[in-house]
Design an enzyme around this catalytic site. Sequence first.
Site, PDB file in Angstrom:
ATOM      1  N   SER A  49       0.962  -1.191  -0.061  1.00 17.44           N
ATOM      2  CA  SER A  49       0.077  -0.046   0.128  1.00 17.44           C
ATOM      3  C   SER A  49       0.928   1.384  -0.021  1.00 17.44           C
ATOM      4  O   SER A  49       2.054   1.032   0.197  1.00 17.44           O
ATOM      5  CB  SER A  49      -1.039  -0.147   1.269  1.00 17.44           C
ATOM      6  N   LYS A  50       0.137   2.326   0.115  1.00 18.90           N
ATOM      7  CA  LYS A  50       0.955   3.720  -0.075  1.00 18.90           C
ATOM      8  C   LYS A  50       1.900   3.945   1.043  1.00 18.90           C
ATOM      9  O   LYS A  50       2.773   4.689   1.017  1.00 18.90           O
ATOM     10  CB  LYS A  50       0.108   4.779  -0.414  1.00 18.90           C
ATOM     11  N   ARG A  51       1.419   3.161   2.165  1.00 19.24           N
ATOM     12  CA  ARG A  51       2.216   3.540   3.377  1.00 19.24           C
ATOM     13  C   ARG A  51       3.630   2.734   3.209  1.00 19.24           C
ATOM     14  O   ARG A  51       4.780   3.063   3.773  1.00 19.24           O
ATOM     15  CB  ARG A  51       1.768   3.107   4.606  1.00 19.24           C
ATOM     16  N   ASP A  59       3.654   7.039 -10.362  1.00 23.58           N
ATOM     17  CA  ASP A  59       4.443   7.478  -8.915  1.00 23.58           C
ATOM     18  C   ASP A  59       6.084   7.142  -9.166  1.00 23.58           C
ATOM     19  O   ASP A  59       6.939   8.056  -9.089  1.00 23.58           O
ATOM     20  CB  ASP A  59       4.223   6.534  -7.749  1.00 23.58           C
TER      21      ASP A  59
END
Length: 471
Positions: A240-242, A250
Amino acid sequence: MTVRTRFAPSPTGFLHIGGARTALFNQLFARRHGGVFLLRIEDTDKARSTQPAVDQILESLAWLGLSPDEPPVFQSTREARHAEVARELLAQGKAYRAYETPEELVAMRERAMAEKRPPRYEGVWRDREPGREQEGQPFAIRLRAPREGETAVEDLVQGTVRVASTELDDMIILRSDGTPTYLHAVVVDDHDMAITHVIRGDDHLTNTFRQCMVYDAMGWHRPRFAHIPLIHGADGAKLSKRHGAVSVLDLREQGMLPEAVCNYLLRLGWGHGDEEIISRKRAQEIFDIADVGRAASRMDYAKLGHVNGVYLRAADPETLLPEVLHRLTVSGEGFGTEKIAKLKLLLPALQERAKNLAELADSAAFVVAEGAPELDAKAAAVLTPEAKGRLEDLAQFLSGAPWERADLEQWLRDYADVKQVKLKDIAQPLRVALTGSTMSPPIDLTLYALGRDEALARMLAAAGDDLPPPT
């Protein structure tokens, strides 16, 4: 038989890293076997599918060098064909009309959960003839699942995988509003596109058994399946983005090179001996789906940065120049042909230190900057009063130097000998004056690339002297 693979994303968001790897594996497998790589946009979820998502998927694949060999197929344009196959199965008695209302289906599910049974369809209409009360009422078409035996799949990654027929229920293939379900549409599309190998994430493995029911009911030859493990974060949790960047764009924004991204994704769950840096051409020659491991891979952004640095250092500076100039333009830096020429001289040396294009552009900003560069805190600390005095003196000394790189190196050494100081005590303040940083390309190259007037002006500015450069 011509090998035909496909990548089939849903346009509900950005193309993520896992999807990019799936597309890469499909393309490499097709190339290895002289086949065809196709793209199908599975846009039947009208509520969530968007044109911007379609556009970014195509843009991401193009950037990675993974564009399909034929124009993409849009699943939403094929609903009539999906319905045609469903009705054919109905006519053959391999499917049936089911008239349950949404409320009845909810009650059926709740009853199963209360009885601690898997919430499967109970086959209420499997062997039931509709009566007068069903005339004109909406109905779904459900496929008759086998009641005995098992379904086995010889998966190219997972090995032989089996499921008992009792674990399968009569799935809906055409909803009561006439729209096909995803599991049915995928099979029809793969058959009509003559897909020979379905390579996808192992989160689809349970779907495969249900999809095989459609293949078998239609008498169609099943494709070979290969379900590859998912990509997790460094902590083993779902990516995930974390954890960091999760979309292809990106990574592009962060300055990664597409060749490096593909190389890294290739080695994420697949290996070929000790080879780490593998070109696309080499990958097409050696890729074998049998070498894909069964365990989930873990995304390592530091490793990706290392691989990107290898590719960046090996890249032709001419190919990097447009991207560096674009990033400098976006950041507000202005430049003309003279500054571009200076940048060309320094770019090969700047490549040696950068890990990505963003770092490369940042390190090159001093070349195109107007006037003296801004100093970071570490660089400002170098410019002591003694260092400033030496810079002014050095500017006077170098004003008479022939402005060729070899000559400049010797003149710096001569100055150090005359002043009886170490060369590094001269070079570091000079580096700060010219670039605004304590790190730079070789100082003689930096002097040469900036040119006499620009270099001397920056030295005097750093010394605190506003006089024009000496002549």
